[in-house]
Design a protein around this motif. Structure first.
Motif, mmCIF file in Angstrom:
data_model
loop_
_atom_site.group_PDB
_atom_site.id
_atom_site.type_symbol
_atom_site.label_atom_id
_atom_site.label_comp_id
_atom_site.label_asym_id
_atom_site.label_seq_id
_atom_site.Cartn_x
_atom_site.Cartn_y
_atom_site.Cartn_z
ATOM 1 N N PHE A 48 0.796 -1.183 -0.071
ATOM 2 C CA PHE A 48 -0.025 0.084 0.006
ATOM 3 C C PHE A 48 0.733 1.282 0.098
ATOM 4 O O PHE A 48 0.631 2.352 -0.644
ATOM 5 C CB PHE A 48 -0.808 -0.122 1.082
ATOM 6 C CG PHE A 48 -1.752 1.303 1.396
ATOM 7 C CD1 PHE A 48 -2.453 1.600 0.748
ATOM 8 C CD2 PHE A 48 -1.161 1.985 2.660
ATOM 9 C CE1 PHE A 48 -3.266 2.818 1.045
ATOM 10 C CE2 PHE A 48 -2.022 3.143 2.934
ATOM 11 C CZ PHE A 48 -3.219 3.514 2.071
ATOM 12 N N CYS A 49 1.843 1.174 0.915
ATOM 13 C CA CYS A 49 2.749 2.463 0.820
ATOM 14 C C CYS A 49 3.449 2.717 -0.395
ATOM 15 O O CYS A 49 3.872 3.834 -0.917
ATOM 16 C CB CYS A 49 3.727 2.363 2.192
ATOM 17 S SG CYS A 49 2.978 2.464 3.705
ATOM 18 N N GLU A 50 4.066 1.507 -0.735
ATOM 19 C CA GLU A 50 4.738 1.566 -2.181
ATOM 20 C C GLU A 50 3.877 2.150 -3.340
ATOM 21 O O GLU A 50 4.121 2.830 -3.932
ATOM 22 C CB GLU A 50 5.180 -0.074 -2.660
ATOM 23 C CG GLU A 50 5.896 0.113 -3.935
ATOM 24 C CD GLU A 50 6.457 -1.319 -4.191
ATOM 25 O OE1 GLU A 50 6.804 -1.638 -5.306
ATOM 26 O OE2 GLU A 50 6.791 -2.247 -2.976
ATOM 27 N N ALA A 51 2.565 1.514 -3.281
ATOM 28 C CA ALA A 51 1.641 2.165 -4.323
ATOM 29 C C ALA A 51 1.237 3.666 -4.179
ATOM 30 O O ALA A 51 1.361 4.351 -4.984
ATOM 31 C CB ALA A 51 0.265 1.336 -4.296
ATOM 32 N N ALA A 52 1.213 3.860 -3.033
ATOM 33 C CA ALA A 52 0.868 5.359 -2.338
ATOM 34 C C ALA A 52 1.891 6.516 -2.908
ATOM 35 O O ALA A 52 1.487 7.494 -3.140
ATOM 36 C CB ALA A 52 0.648 5.607 -1.099
ATOM 37 N N ILE A 53 3.135 6.070 -2.661
ATOM 38 C CA ILE A 53 4.435 6.959 -2.889
ATOM 39 C C ILE A 53 4.613 6.919 -4.472
ATOM 40 O O ILE A 53 5.004 7.793 -4.882
ATOM 41 C CB ILE A 53 5.560 6.346 -2.146
ATOM 42 C CG1 ILE A 53 5.454 6.398 -0.769
ATOM 43 C CG2 ILE A 53 6.858 6.851 -2.602
ATOM 44 C CD1 ILE A 53 5.531 7.848 -0.089
ATOM 45 N N ALA A 54 4.411 5.883 -5.190
ATOM 46 C CA ALA A 54 4.894 5.935 -6.855
ATOM 47 C C ALA A 54 3.983 7.041 -7.513
ATOM 48 O O ALA A 54 2.780 7.332 -7.010
ATOM 49 C CB ALA A 54 4.113 4.540 -7.155
ATOM 50 N N PRO A 55 4.523 7.686 -8.432
ATOM 51 C CA PRO A 55 3.870 8.476 -9.272
ATOM 52 C C PRO A 55 2.894 8.149 -10.338
ATOM 53 O O PRO A 55 2.509 8.719 -11.107
ATOM 54 C CB PRO A 55 5.023 9.237 -10.019
ATOM 55 C CG PRO A 55 6.112 8.131 -10.257
ATOM 56 C CD PRO A 55 6.027 7.511 -8.749
ATOM 57 N N TRP B 54 -3.213 8.860 1.803
ATOM 58 C CA TRP B 54 -2.554 7.767 1.361
ATOM 59 C C TRP B 54 -3.459 6.940 0.309
ATOM 60 O O TRP B 54 -2.916 6.274 -0.762
ATOM 61 C CB TRP B 54 -1.954 6.921 2.531
ATOM 62 C CG TRP B 54 -0.831 7.645 3.009
ATOM 63 C CD1 TRP B 54 -0.677 8.681 3.785
ATOM 64 C CD2 TRP B 54 0.683 7.232 2.842
ATOM 65 N NE1 TRP B 54 0.597 9.144 4.250
ATOM 66 C CE2 TRP B 54 1.386 8.085 3.515
ATOM 67 C CE3 TRP B 54 1.206 6.020 2.173
ATOM 68 C CZ2 TRP B 54 2.784 7.819 3.480
ATOM 69 C CZ3 TRP B 54 2.610 6.026 2.233
ATOM 70 C CH2 TRP B 54 3.402 6.913 3.058
ATOM 71 N N GLN B 55 -4.527 6.635 0.488
ATOM 72 C CA GLN B 55 -5.548 5.748 -0.395
ATOM 73 C C GLN B 55 -5.503 6.795 -1.778
ATOM 74 O O GLN B 55 -5.523 6.066 -2.678
ATOM 75 C CB GLN B 55 -6.732 5.765 0.110
ATOM 76 C CG GLN B 55 -7.676 4.763 -0.512
ATOM 77 C CD GLN B 55 -9.014 4.639 0.117
ATOM 78 O OE1 GLN B 55 -9.550 5.401 0.850
ATOM 79 N NE2 GLN B 55 -10.192 3.982 -0.647
ATOM 80 N N THR B 56 -5.933 8.059 -1.472
ATOM 81 C CA THR B 56 -5.897 8.599 -2.903
ATOM 82 C C THR B 56 -4.467 8.415 -3.762
ATOM 83 O O THR B 56 -4.708 8.186 -4.911
ATOM 84 C CB THR B 56 -6.150 10.305 -2.836
ATOM 85 O OG1 THR B 56 -7.112 10.568 -1.921
ATOM 86 C CG2 THR B 56 -6.064 10.961 -3.738
ATOM 87 N N GLY B 57 -3.391 8.682 -3.162
ATOM 88 C CA GLY B 57 -2.097 8.575 -3.594
ATOM 89 C C GLY B 57 -1.971 6.886 -4.277
ATOM 90 O O GLY B 57 -1.425 6.774 -5.371
ATOM 91 N N SER C 223 -4.424 6.618 -7.606
ATOM 92 C CA SER C 223 -4.344 7.301 -8.520
ATOM 93 C C SER C 223 -2.883 7.368 -9.360
ATOM 94 O O SER C 223 -1.984 6.639 -8.748
ATOM 95 C CB SER C 223 -4.661 8.714 -8.022
ATOM 96 O OG SER C 223 -3.606 9.486 -7.141
ATOM 97 N N ALA C 224 -2.653 8.413 -10.047
ATOM 98 C CA ALA C 224 -1.559 8.296 -10.990
ATOM 99 C C ALA C 224 -0.566 9.488 -10.182
ATOM 100 O O ALA C 224 0.558 9.848 -11.076
ATOM 101 C CB ALA C 224 -1.880 8.826 -12.442
ATOM 102 N N CYS C 225 -0.949 10.082 -9.123
ATOM 103 C CA CYS C 225 -0.302 10.998 -8.309
ATOM 104 C C CYS C 225 0.292 10.342 -7.134
ATOM 105 O O CYS C 225 -0.125 9.306 -6.623
ATOM 106 C CB CYS C 225 -0.735 12.259 -8.054
ATOM 107 S SG CYS C 225 -2.275 11.963 -6.650
ATOM 108 N N SER C 226 1.356 10.811 -6.524
ATOM 109 C CA SER C 226 1.924 10.253 -5.357
ATOM 110 C C SER C 226 1.358 10.761 -4.204
ATOM 111 O O SER C 226 0.939 12.156 -4.129
ATOM 112 C CB SER C 226 3.343 10.620 -5.390
ATOM 113 O OG SER C 226 4.023 10.465 -4.003
#
Length: 173
Positions: free
Chosen positions: A52-59, A129-132, A135-138
């Protein structure tokens, strides 16, 4: 302009109210935590949180575990975990429950979690964090940079503390 008033804390217990269709403060928080950890064992929850954190941080959208719906469901479970721990803290205060003075006891970790930030902030961060992650934003574009690491660190502390409290809590329902 009307003065803004702070909502009652029970408004921030909405995920438990939706999941259990009752006043969340009437729920046994040990039971809530036991249900969560029976559905998603601690190790799996920690692994999903890492993804989840990896997905949220990714752009870009990179959620590895199944579908976007699975991510939404996981965040709902995290929200229930936070709310369940919040209710448990209220129980500790009213019953003089198991608040140990050692810094590492599970109850003390939960207590420190809510001393670090109030319930409303934890939930706001979780939804950012869920939004990040969806989505395609971090999340780094949404949350203040100094708030990124504390969210991850405190959540990583909360998981084993909540699991230990669930395992040691009274068996109910």
């Amino acid at each position: 302009m009307a003065a803004r008033s702070t909502p009652d804390k029970r408004y921030y217990l909405n995920r438990l109210a939706l999941e259990h269709e009752c006043d969340p403060q009437s729920l046994d928080p040990y039971w809530v935590l036991q249900q969560l950890f029976s559905d998603v064992p601690l190790e799996e929850m920690q692994e999903l949180f890492s993804d989840f954190c990896e997905a949220a941080i990714a752009p870009a959208y990179i959620w590895k575990s199944k579908t976007p719906g699975a991510l939404v469901r996981f965040v709902e479970e995290l929200e229930q975990l936070i709310e369940g721990c919040f209710i448990l803290m209220a129980w500790f205060k009213t019953t003089k429950g198991p608040i140990s003075r050692t810094d590492e006891s599970p109850a003390q970790v939960v207590r420190q979690f809510f001393k670090a930030k109030p319930l409303a902030v934890w939930k706001s961060w979780l939804h950012s964090w869920q939004t990040g992650a969806l989505s395609a934003c971090s999340v780094a574009e949404i949350v203040e940079p100094e708030d990124l690491l504390p969210f991850v660190q405190w959540m990583e502390k909360l998981f084993p503390a909540a699991a230990a409290l669930a395992a040691g809590g009274k068996k109910s329902k």
